[in-house]
Design a protein around this motif. Sequence first.
Motif, PDB file in Angstrom:
ATOM      1  N   ALA A  83       0.797  -1.230   0.000  1.00  0.00           N
ATOM      2  CA  ALA A  83       0.000   0.000   0.000  1.00  0.00           C
ATOM      3  C   ALA A  83       0.828   1.277   0.000  1.00  0.00           C
ATOM      4  CB  ALA A  83      -0.952  -0.002   1.199  1.00  0.00           C
ATOM      5  N   GLY A  84       1.928   1.293   0.725  1.00  0.00           N
ATOM      6  CA  GLY A  84       2.704   2.522   0.843  1.00  0.00           C
ATOM      7  C   GLY A  84       3.657   2.794  -0.299  1.00  0.00           C
ATOM      8  N   SER A  85       3.770   1.860  -1.250  1.00  0.00           N
ATOM      9  CA  SER A  85       4.774   2.021  -2.307  1.00  0.00           C
ATOM     10  C   SER A  85       4.191   2.013  -3.717  1.00  0.00           C
ATOM     11  CB  SER A  85       5.813   0.897  -2.200  1.00  0.00           C
ATOM     12  OG  SER A  85       5.205  -0.374  -2.370  1.00  0.00           O
ATOM     13  N   VAL A  86       2.854   2.092  -3.830  1.00  0.00           N
ATOM     14  CA  VAL A  86       2.226   2.025  -5.156  1.00  0.00           C
ATOM     15  C   VAL A  86       1.157   3.108  -5.287  1.00  0.00           C
ATOM     16  CG1 VAL A  86       2.619  -0.467  -5.403  1.00  0.00           C
ATOM     17  CG2 VAL A  86       0.507   0.358  -4.341  1.00  0.00           C
ATOM     18  N   ASN A  87       0.756   3.350  -6.535  1.00  0.00           N
ATOM     19  CA  ASN A  87      -0.383   4.218  -6.791  1.00  0.00           C
ATOM     20  C   ASN A  87      -1.655   3.386  -6.624  1.00  0.00           C
ATOM     21  OD1 ASN A  87      -2.549   5.150  -8.927  1.00  0.00           O
ATOM     22  ND2 ASN A  87      -1.325   6.960  -8.456  1.00  0.00           N
ATOM     23  N   VAL A  88      -2.546   3.839  -5.767  1.00  0.00           N
ATOM     24  CA  VAL A  88      -3.724   3.048  -5.403  1.00  0.00           C
ATOM     25  C   VAL A  88      -4.584   2.707  -6.617  1.00  0.00           C
ATOM     26  CG1 VAL A  88      -5.920   3.140  -4.163  1.00  0.00           C
ATOM     27  CG2 VAL A  88      -3.813   3.873  -3.031  1.00  0.00           C
ATOM     28  N   ARG A  89      -4.879   3.697  -7.451  1.00  0.00           N
ATOM     29  CA  ARG A  89      -5.777   3.432  -8.583  1.00  0.00           C
ATOM     30  C   ARG A  89      -5.153   2.490  -9.595  1.00  0.00           C
ATOM     31  NH1 ARG A  89      -8.535   8.450 -11.381  1.00  0.00           N
ATOM     32  NH2 ARG A  89      -6.876   9.696 -10.462  1.00  0.00           N
ATOM     33  N   ARG A  90      -3.857   2.675  -9.887  1.00  0.00           N
ATOM     34  CA  ARG A  90      -3.217   1.805 -10.879  1.00  0.00           C
ATOM     35  C   ARG A  90      -3.210   0.350 -10.404  1.00  0.00           C
ATOM     36  NH1 ARG A  90       0.688   6.280 -12.008  1.00  0.00           N
ATOM     37  NH2 ARG A  90       2.178   5.340 -10.554  1.00  0.00           N
ATOM     38  N   VAL A  91      -2.843   0.135  -9.152  1.00  0.00           N
ATOM     39  CA  VAL A  91      -2.792  -1.235  -8.629  1.00  0.00           C
ATOM     40  C   VAL A  91      -4.192  -1.839  -8.559  1.00  0.00           C
ATOM     41  CG1 VAL A  91      -2.351  -2.587  -6.541  1.00  0.00           C
ATOM     42  CG2 VAL A  91      -0.636  -1.009  -7.374  1.00  0.00           C
ATOM     43  N   THR A  92      -5.193  -1.038  -8.218  1.00  0.00           N
ATOM     44  CA  THR A  92      -6.560  -1.552  -8.155  1.00  0.00           C
ATOM     45  C   THR A  92      -7.040  -1.993  -9.523  1.00  0.00           C
ATOM     46  OG1 THR A  92      -7.006  -0.026  -6.313  1.00  0.00           O
ATOM     47  CG2 THR A  92      -8.897  -1.077  -7.354  1.00  0.00           C
ATOM     48  N   VAL A  93      -6.726  -1.215 -10.556  1.00  0.00           N
ATOM     49  CA  VAL A  93      -7.082  -1.615 -11.920  1.00  0.00           C
ATOM     50  C   VAL A  93      -6.434  -2.951 -12.265  1.00  0.00           C
ATOM     51  CG1 VAL A  93      -6.802  -1.069 -14.370  1.00  0.00           C
ATOM     52  CG2 VAL A  93      -7.484   0.728 -12.777  1.00  0.00           C
ATOM     53  N   VAL A  94      -5.160  -3.093 -11.949  1.00  0.00           N
ATOM     54  CA  VAL A  94      -4.442  -4.332 -12.272  1.00  0.00           C
ATOM     55  C   VAL A  94      -5.050  -5.516 -11.521  1.00  0.00           C
ATOM     56  CG1 VAL A  94      -2.235  -5.548 -12.114  1.00  0.00           C
ATOM     57  CG2 VAL A  94      -2.276  -3.147 -12.814  1.00  0.00           C
ATOM     58  N   GLN A  95      -5.310  -5.374 -10.246  1.00  0.00           N
ATOM     59  CA  GLN A  95      -5.760  -6.521  -9.453  1.00  0.00           C
ATOM     60  C   GLN A  95      -7.146  -7.010  -9.870  1.00  0.00           C
ATOM     61  OE1 GLN A  95      -5.367  -4.386  -5.693  1.00  0.00           O
ATOM     62  NE2 GLN A  95      -7.496  -4.821  -5.184  1.00  0.00           N
ATOM     63  N   VAL A  96      -8.070  -6.101 -10.170  1.00  0.00           N
ATOM     64  CA  VAL A  96      -9.405  -6.554 -10.578  1.00  0.00           C
ATOM     65  C   VAL A  96      -9.364  -7.137 -11.993  1.00  0.00           C
ATOM     66  CG1 VAL A  96     -10.635  -4.980  -9.037  1.00  0.00           C
ATOM     67  CG2 VAL A  96     -10.124  -4.243 -11.366  1.00  0.00           C
ATOM     68  N   THR A  97      -8.489  -6.596 -12.850  1.00  0.00           N
ATOM     69  CA  THR A  97      -8.348  -7.148 -14.204  1.00  0.00           C
ATOM     70  C   THR A  97      -7.756  -8.551 -14.155  1.00  0.00           C
ATOM     71  OG1 THR A  97      -8.013  -4.909 -15.106  1.00  0.00           O
ATOM     72  CG2 THR A  97      -7.327  -6.766 -16.483  1.00  0.00           C
ATOM     73  N   VAL A  98      -6.740  -8.737 -13.331  1.00  0.00           N
ATOM     74  CA  VAL A  98      -6.119 -10.064 -13.176  1.00  0.00           C
ATOM     75  C   VAL A  98      -7.140 -11.062 -12.647  1.00  0.00           C
ATOM     76  CG1 VAL A  98      -4.462 -11.372 -11.766  1.00  0.00           C
ATOM     77  CG2 VAL A  98      -3.748  -9.267 -12.906  1.00  0.00           C
ATOM     78  N   THR A  99      -7.919 -10.666 -11.658  1.00  0.00           N
ATOM     79  CA  THR A  99      -8.932 -11.563 -11.092  1.00  0.00           C
ATOM     80  C   THR A  99      -9.937 -11.987 -12.156  1.00  0.00           C
ATOM     81  OG1 THR A  99      -8.724 -10.462  -8.948  1.00  0.00           O
ATOM     82  CG2 THR A  99     -10.680 -11.816  -9.294  1.00  0.00           C
ATOM     83  N   SER A 100     -10.389 -11.030 -12.974  1.00  0.00           N
ATOM     84  CA  SER A 100     -11.366 -11.332 -14.011  1.00  0.00           C
ATOM     85  C   SER A 100     -10.791 -12.267 -15.081  1.00  0.00           C
ATOM     86  CB  SER A 100     -11.841 -10.027 -14.668  1.00  0.00           C
ATOM     87  OG  SER A 100     -12.760 -10.293 -15.703  1.00  0.00           O
ATOM     88  N   ILE A 101      -9.600 -11.958 -15.582  1.00  0.00           N
ATOM     89  CA  ILE A 101      -8.993 -12.763 -16.649  1.00  0.00           C
ATOM     90  C   ILE A 101      -8.719 -14.184 -16.176  1.00  0.00           C
ATOM     91  CG2 ILE A 101      -6.918 -13.047 -18.066  1.00  0.00           C
ATOM     92  CD1 ILE A 101      -6.782  -9.986 -18.254  1.00  0.00           C
ATOM     93  N   LEU A 102      -8.152 -14.315 -14.984  1.00  0.00           N
ATOM     94  CA  LEU A 102      -7.848 -15.652 -14.453  1.00  0.00           C
ATOM     95  C   LEU A 102      -9.118 -16.450 -14.208  1.00  0.00           C
ATOM     96  CD1 LEU A 102      -4.935 -14.963 -11.914  1.00  0.00           C
ATOM     97  CD2 LEU A 102      -4.787 -15.963 -14.200  1.00  0.00           C
ATOM     98  N   SER A 103     -10.166 -15.781 -13.751  1.00  0.00           N
ATOM     99  CA  SER A 103     -11.427 -16.467 -13.481  1.00  0.00           C
ATOM    100  C   SER A 103     -12.022 -17.039 -14.764  1.00  0.00           C
ATOM    101  CB  SER A 103     -12.412 -15.499 -12.830  1.00  0.00           C
ATOM    102  OG  SER A 103     -13.581 -16.164 -12.421  1.00  0.00           O
ATOM    103  N   PHE A 104     -12.080 -16.222 -15.817  1.00  0.00           N
ATOM    104  CA  PHE A 104     -12.586 -16.715 -17.103  1.00  0.00           C
ATOM    105  C   PHE A 104     -11.685 -17.817 -17.664  1.00  0.00           C
ATOM    106  CE2 PHE A 104     -14.754 -12.410 -17.684  1.00  0.00           C
ATOM    107  CZ  PHE A 104     -16.025 -12.932 -17.480  1.00  0.00           C
ATOM    108  N   SER A 105     -10.373 -17.677 -17.488  1.00  0.00           N
ATOM    109  CA  SER A 105      -9.419 -18.651 -18.033  1.00  0.00           C
ATOM    110  C   SER A 105      -9.553 -20.024 -17.377  1.00  0.00           C
ATOM    111  CB  SER A 105      -7.984 -18.143 -17.852  1.00  0.00           C
ATOM    112  OG  SER A 105      -7.787 -16.916 -18.520  1.00  0.00           O
ATOM    113  N   LEU A 106      -9.966 -20.054 -16.108  1.00  0.00           N
ATOM    114  CA  LEU A 106     -10.088 -21.322 -15.389  1.00  0.00           C
ATOM    115  C   LEU A 106     -11.364 -22.088 -15.733  1.00  0.00           C
ATOM    116  CD1 LEU A 106      -8.813 -20.334 -11.824  1.00  0.00           C
ATOM    117  CD2 LEU A 106      -7.716 -21.908 -13.432  1.00  0.00           C
ATOM    118  N   MET A 107     -12.332 -21.430 -16.351  1.00  0.00           N
ATOM    119  CA  MET A 107     -13.614 -22.082 -16.639  1.00  0.00           C
ATOM    120  C   MET A 107     -13.468 -23.355 -17.474  1.00  0.00           C
ATOM    121  SD  MET A 107     -16.211 -18.863 -17.212  1.00  0.00           S
ATOM    122  CE  MET A 107     -17.523 -19.965 -17.789  1.00  0.00           C
TER     123      MET A 107
END
Length: 297
Positions: free
Chosen positions: A175-199
């Motif tokens: 949390a103290g070493s990153v830009n909050v919005r940029r990391v949030t975009v990455v984490q939700v995108t990763v969650t979505s892509i991995l979830s669809f990929s596992l189907m």
Amino acid sequence: MRDKRFFQLSQGEWALVGVTMIWGTTFLIIRNALDVTGPLFFVGLRFGSAALALLAISLPILRGLTLHELFAGFLIGLSLLGGYALQSYGLVTISASKSAFITAFYVPAVPVLQWLFMRHRPSAMAWLGVGCALVGLILLAGPDGVSLGFGAGEMLTLLGAVACALEILFIGYFAGSVNVRRVTVVQVTVTSILSFSLMPIVGEPVPGFSWLLVCSACGLGVATALIQLVMNWAQKTISPTRATLIYAGEPVWAAIFGRMAGERLPLLSLVGGALVVAGVLISSARPRRGKKEKAAS
């Protein structure tokens, strides 16, 4: 130095309380949506909607995305998916009360992992609050929840609880070493892509069109975007252990909103909810200390 009064919550802590309330309201929506879709497709659609909502307000700042932020977002997104997916698949063979009981063990797992990997030992009051919240969550699970076997469902749910603990720990660590919005975009995108990929790997089919699914996923997507942003922002100044105790209130709010929707709330659940709230208050109590002592919670 000015002493904080007992039970005083900071701005960030109040923000996490609000996030936990939102989580509680989503329980009924998720339960209804899973009647028409599999868990991975729903998670993928929900977090994909969150990614689109965040991209709409974050495109200009994404140009500064760093490898460090990509790595942080990937780890948080992976743990997010692990928590959601493993708990969902555990529910195939165990009851919701057993799932709630096992998942509750992320509460003591966070301070232990924080101590081991971040070299930050929680205070005695924090440990007392953790113990109080854990007992409360067990009571919320009910007598059926504590009668466990040792099957695949229990193991998957336990791994999901570890994933939940790691998510909170990763957020606090980066949390103290990153830009909050940029990391949030990455984490939700990763969650979505991995979830669809596992189907296709687990054999989950794509569901038919449903307005219930679309509205639920898109609505929760916006809520998820807000929740993840607030979590990443608030944990810049709040320790993982303290944040965990606040997050532990989610089933309390779920029970309250469930009761408003007509569900019965047993006496043990009321006592359990009170203990979870008491755990948060106890952990925030800070007795007077010497000048050389540091806050550890």
